[in-house]
Design an enzyme around this catalytic site. Structure first.
Site, PDB file in Angstrom:
ATOM      1  N   MET A  17      -0.663  -6.110   3.380  1.00  0.00           N
ATOM      2  CA  MET A  17      -2.067  -5.607   3.442  1.00  0.00           C
ATOM      3  C   MET A  17      -1.942  -3.970   4.035  1.00  0.00           C
ATOM      4  O   MET A  17      -1.506  -3.819   5.060  1.00  0.00           O
ATOM      5  CB  MET A  17      -2.962  -6.366   4.355  1.00  0.00           C
ATOM      6  CG  MET A  17      -3.374  -7.670   3.852  1.00  0.00           C
ATOM      7  SD  MET A  17      -4.623  -8.442   4.947  1.00  0.00           S
ATOM      8  CE  MET A  17      -3.392  -9.134   6.194  1.00  0.00           C
ATOM      9  N   CYS A 100      -2.732  -4.693  -6.631  1.00  0.00           N
ATOM     10  CA  CYS A 100      -3.623  -3.774  -5.952  1.00  0.00           C
ATOM     11  C   CYS A 100      -4.749  -3.344  -6.666  1.00  0.00           C
ATOM     12  O   CYS A 100      -4.357  -2.748  -8.156  1.00  0.00           O
ATOM     13  CB  CYS A 100      -2.615  -2.405  -5.443  1.00  0.00           C
ATOM     14  SG  CYS A 100      -3.926  -1.538  -4.591  1.00  0.00           S
TER      15      CYS A 100
END
Ligand SMILES: Cc1cc2nc3c(=O)[nH]c(=O)nc-3n(C[C@H](O)[C@H](O)[C@H](O)COP(=O)(O)O)c2cc1C
Length: 327
Positions: A17, A100
């Site tokens: 993350m 992503c």
């Protein structure tokens, strides 16, 4: 569960993350049992490697277990070069980001945008796998949009290209983070390939972890947002899944100590000036678990020095440990 030459200590992984899975957070999650952690994604564009952000992400340390570094980009040669540089800096595993959804990333045809171009995916994977002598893994979503859920095709390309494990977030790029993750496509991938499959998306409890593993047949699970302010989630899940034991969460005393050390680590890692800003979001997440209705979050966010943050946290923890929650 094995990835290449590595035998992981369990099947519960921390998801990469950006802006969160820095070295201090990875170390903490590994301490509480995460079987593997991944760095925040590194751009493969060498022109940005000198920036402070990239330098910190390049700062690889051994103390969070296997040093797995994620790269994001679109050019096969550039990706290969980035993988090599990271290995020189100490990466022991390279993960390629094709999940992503960020516009900034997708505009350059990187991240999940690549799922629309299986030929380019094959070229990138082959190029990176050939460039390094450490295992290369891939992280994807189920597809670009609901009409094009091509994760099985991409997973087969990955297996043919020498990728050693694949993690799948059960949403398409179009879904962003909306709705609920679905696991049927992850199950389909598991049935179609022989390399390890890691299921990801909306796993926030021991029960959900067990459900996802059973339902998909995946080899492992990966946890992202469920670990925010909650790094001990790994020990609960590992206890049940690996040892069939119910492991209690740490008590308040232990949590307070861990949070203080985490915040100190952040101050040290980023330097006092940047560290206190990064610490705010983590404290916000911790408070949601400990005392969700407290006004302390506002007080804490108004503090502009590392030292004062620690002293305010210590006072706050002393206060709540004496049983008064009116803070
Ligand atoms: C703030 C944030 C940053 C993220 N950054 C990355 C990243 O750098 N690389 C990546 O592959 N996925 C990234 N993700 C996606 C997560 O790895 C994960 O796939 C997603 O959050 C779904 O899992 P979860 O429901 O357990 O959070 C990010 C997610 C969040 C919430």
């Amino acid at each position: 569960m094995r990835i290449g030459q590595y035998q992981l200590k369990n099947r519960i992984l921390l998801a990469p993350m950006a802006g969160i899975t820095d070295q201090p957070f990875r170390k903490l999650c590994a301490h509480y049992g995460a079987g593997l952690t991944f760095s925040e994604m590194m751009s493969t564009n060498p022109q940005v490697w000198h920036t402070e952000k990239s330098q910190l992400r390049l700062a690889h340390h051994q103390d969070a277990g296997i040093n797995a570094v994620q790269i994001a980009g679109a050019d096969p040669q550039e990706m290969a070069q980035a993988a090599q540089v990271n290995v020189e800096y100490g990466a022991q595993l390279i993960d390629i980001n094709m999940g992503c959804p960020a516009k900034k990333v997708n505009k350059k045809l990187a991240g999940s945008a690549l799922l629309q171009f299986p030929h380019l995916v094959r070229e990138i994977l082959g190029s990176v796998v050939n460039a390094v002598n450490v295992p290369v893994t891939l992280k994807i979503r189920t597809g670009w949009d609901r009409q094009h859920r091509n994760c099985v095709e991409i997973a087969q390309i990955a297996e043919q290209s020498g990728i050693q494990a694949i993690s799948i977030h059960g949403r398409t790029r179009e879904c962003l983070f909306e709705g609920e993750a679905e696991y049927d496509n992850i199950k389909a991938v598991k049935q179609a390939i022989s390399i390890p499959v890691i299921a990801n998306g909306d796993i926030t409890s021991v029960q959900k972890a067990k459900f996802v593993l059973d339902y998909t047949g995946a080899d492992a699970i990966m946890i992202g947002r469920g670990a925010l302010g909650n790094p001990w989630i790994f020990q609960g899940i590992a206890g049940l899944i690996e040892q069939n034991q119910c492991v209690e969460e740490p008590n308040l005393e232990e949590k307070c100590g861990v949070i203080l050390r985490h915040i100190e680590d952040l101050h040290q890692f980023y330097g006092a000036e940047k560290g206190y800003r990064i610490a705010r979001k983590h404290v916000g997440w911790y408070l949601q678990g400990i005392l969700p209705n407290s006004n302390f979050k506002q007080t804490f966010n108004a503090i502009t020095s590392a030292e004062q943050q620690l002293s305010a946290l210590k006072d706050f923890f002393n206060f709540i440990r004496y049983g008064n929650s009116n803070v």
